[in-house]
Design a protein around this motif. Structure first.
Motif, PDB file in Angstrom:
ATOM      1  N   UNK A 198       8.533  10.841  -7.389  1.00  0.00           N
ATOM      2  CA  UNK A 198       9.261  11.010  -6.129  1.00  0.00           C
ATOM      3  C   UNK A 198       9.668  12.468  -5.913  1.00  0.00           C
ATOM      4  N   UNK A 199      10.000  13.147  -7.005  1.00  0.00           N
ATOM      5  CA  UNK A 199      10.411  14.551  -6.914  1.00  0.00           C
ATOM      6  C   UNK A 199       9.219  15.506  -6.927  1.00  0.00           C
ATOM      7  N   UNK A 200       8.027  14.924  -7.043  1.00  0.00           N
ATOM      8  CA  UNK A 200       6.792  15.707  -7.113  1.00  0.00           C
ATOM      9  C   UNK A 200       6.837  16.705  -8.265  1.00  0.00           C
ATOM     10  N   UNK A 201       7.270  16.225  -9.417  1.00  0.00           N
ATOM     11  CA  UNK A 201       7.351  17.071 -10.604  1.00  0.00           C
ATOM     12  C   UNK A 201       5.962  17.560 -10.981  1.00  0.00           C
ATOM     13  N   UNK A 202       5.897  18.763 -11.513  1.00  0.00           N
ATOM     14  CA  UNK A 202       4.616  19.375 -11.849  1.00  0.00           C
ATOM     15  C   UNK A 202       4.078  18.903 -13.192  1.00  0.00           C
ATOM     16  N   UNK A 203       4.940  18.404 -14.049  1.00  0.00           N
ATOM     17  CA  UNK A 203       4.489  18.026 -15.380  1.00  0.00           C
ATOM     18  C   UNK A 203       4.304  19.260 -16.251  1.00  0.00           C
ATOM     19  N   UNK A 204       3.579  19.094 -17.325  1.00  0.00           N
ATOM     20  CA  UNK A 204       3.361  20.212 -18.238  1.00  0.00           C
ATOM     21  C   UNK A 204       2.461  21.258 -17.590  1.00  0.00           C
ATOM     22  N   UNK A 205       2.687  22.534 -17.919  1.00  0.00           N
ATOM     23  CA  UNK A 205       1.771  23.561 -17.418  1.00  0.00           C
ATOM     24  C   UNK A 205       0.365  23.332 -17.954  1.00  0.00           C
ATOM     25  N   UNK A 206      -0.630  23.634 -17.142  1.00  0.00           N
ATOM     26  CA  UNK A 206      -2.030  23.460 -17.538  1.00  0.00           C
ATOM     27  C   UNK A 206      -2.502  24.663 -18.356  1.00  0.00           C
ATOM     28  N   UNK A 207      -3.652  24.498 -18.974  1.00  0.00           N
ATOM     29  CA  UNK A 207      -4.261  25.621 -19.698  1.00  0.00           C
ATOM     30  C   UNK A 207      -4.603  26.720 -18.707  1.00  0.00           C
ATOM     31  N   UNK A 217       0.840  -1.207   0.000  1.00  0.00           N
ATOM     32  CA  UNK A 217       0.000   0.000   0.000  1.00  0.00           C
ATOM     33  C   UNK A 217       0.871   1.251   0.000  1.00  0.00           C
ATOM     34  N   UNK A 218       0.279   2.362  -0.385  1.00  0.00           N
ATOM     35  CA  UNK A 218       1.030   3.617  -0.362  1.00  0.00           C
ATOM     36  C   UNK A 218       1.432   3.978   1.067  1.00  0.00           C
ATOM     37  N   UNK A 219       0.590   3.634   2.026  1.00  0.00           N
ATOM     38  CA  UNK A 219       0.912   3.914   3.429  1.00  0.00           C
ATOM     39  C   UNK A 219       2.123   3.100   3.878  1.00  0.00           C
ATOM     40  N   UNK A 267       5.179   4.645   2.341  1.00  0.00           N
ATOM     41  CA  UNK A 267       5.514   5.911   3.011  1.00  0.00           C
ATOM     42  C   UNK A 267       6.208   5.630   4.342  1.00  0.00           C
ATOM     43  N   UNK A 268       5.721   4.623   5.058  1.00  0.00           N
ATOM     44  CA  UNK A 268       6.354   4.246   6.324  1.00  0.00           C
ATOM     45  C   UNK A 268       7.771   3.733   6.074  1.00  0.00           C
ATOM     46  N   UNK A 269       7.943   2.931   5.020  1.00  0.00           N
ATOM     47  CA  UNK A 269       9.280   2.433   4.688  1.00  0.00           C
ATOM     48  C   UNK A 269      10.226   3.596   4.404  1.00  0.00           C
TER      49      UNK A 269
END
Length: 131
Positions: free
Chosen positions: A71-80, A28-30, A33-35
């Motif tokens: 992992x780096x929480x990249x924003x991706x492409x800018x939105x409209x 799980x994601x939890x 995250x704990x790991x």
């Protein structure tokens, strides 16, 4: 070999091994995250970097890039732009990684009209002088 590892393995490595097993079992994601939290406390930067490198290297390049971006929480492409171009650009830039900001900045600068490039450079120079 097993007896040797049991006798000489550092306690931090034993606890990380167990935590990894629990995370893999739960999946799980939890749990992951704990790991991550446990690894940050029990392992050195070099140990964590080695694990990250080994794991990313086991993926194909596109998958590795997606995992690293998440992992780096990249924003991706800018939105409209719905709220106004400058506000949207600032919101995006705040959440983007440094690599994303540099890439989009340069790409935008390269396609600007020459007059706008000059104005941009003047503003950047003025901001640098004020700092």
């Amino acid at each position: 070999m097993t007896a040797f590892l049991k006798k000489y393995m550092r306690p931090a490595y034993k606890s990380i091994s167990r935590a990894l097993g629990y995370s893999l079992t739960l999946g799980t994601s939890e749990a992951w995250a704990a790991f991550s939290t446990i690894a940050a406390h029990r392992l050195s930067l070099e140990d964590r970097a080695g694990m990250a490198f080994a794991t990313l290297s086991s993926l194909d390049p596109a998958q590795a890039e997606q995992v690293a971006a998440a992992a780096l929480r990249a924003a991706g492409m800018p939105a409209s732009s719905f709220l106004g171009a400058m506000l949207e650009a600032r919101l995006w830039a705040h959440s983007a990684t440094e690599t994303e900001r540099k890439a989009y900045c340069l790409a935008c600068f390269e396609v600007m009209a020459e007059a706008n490039q000059s104005a941009f450079l003047q503003r950047a120079t003025a901001m640098e002088a004020a700092a």
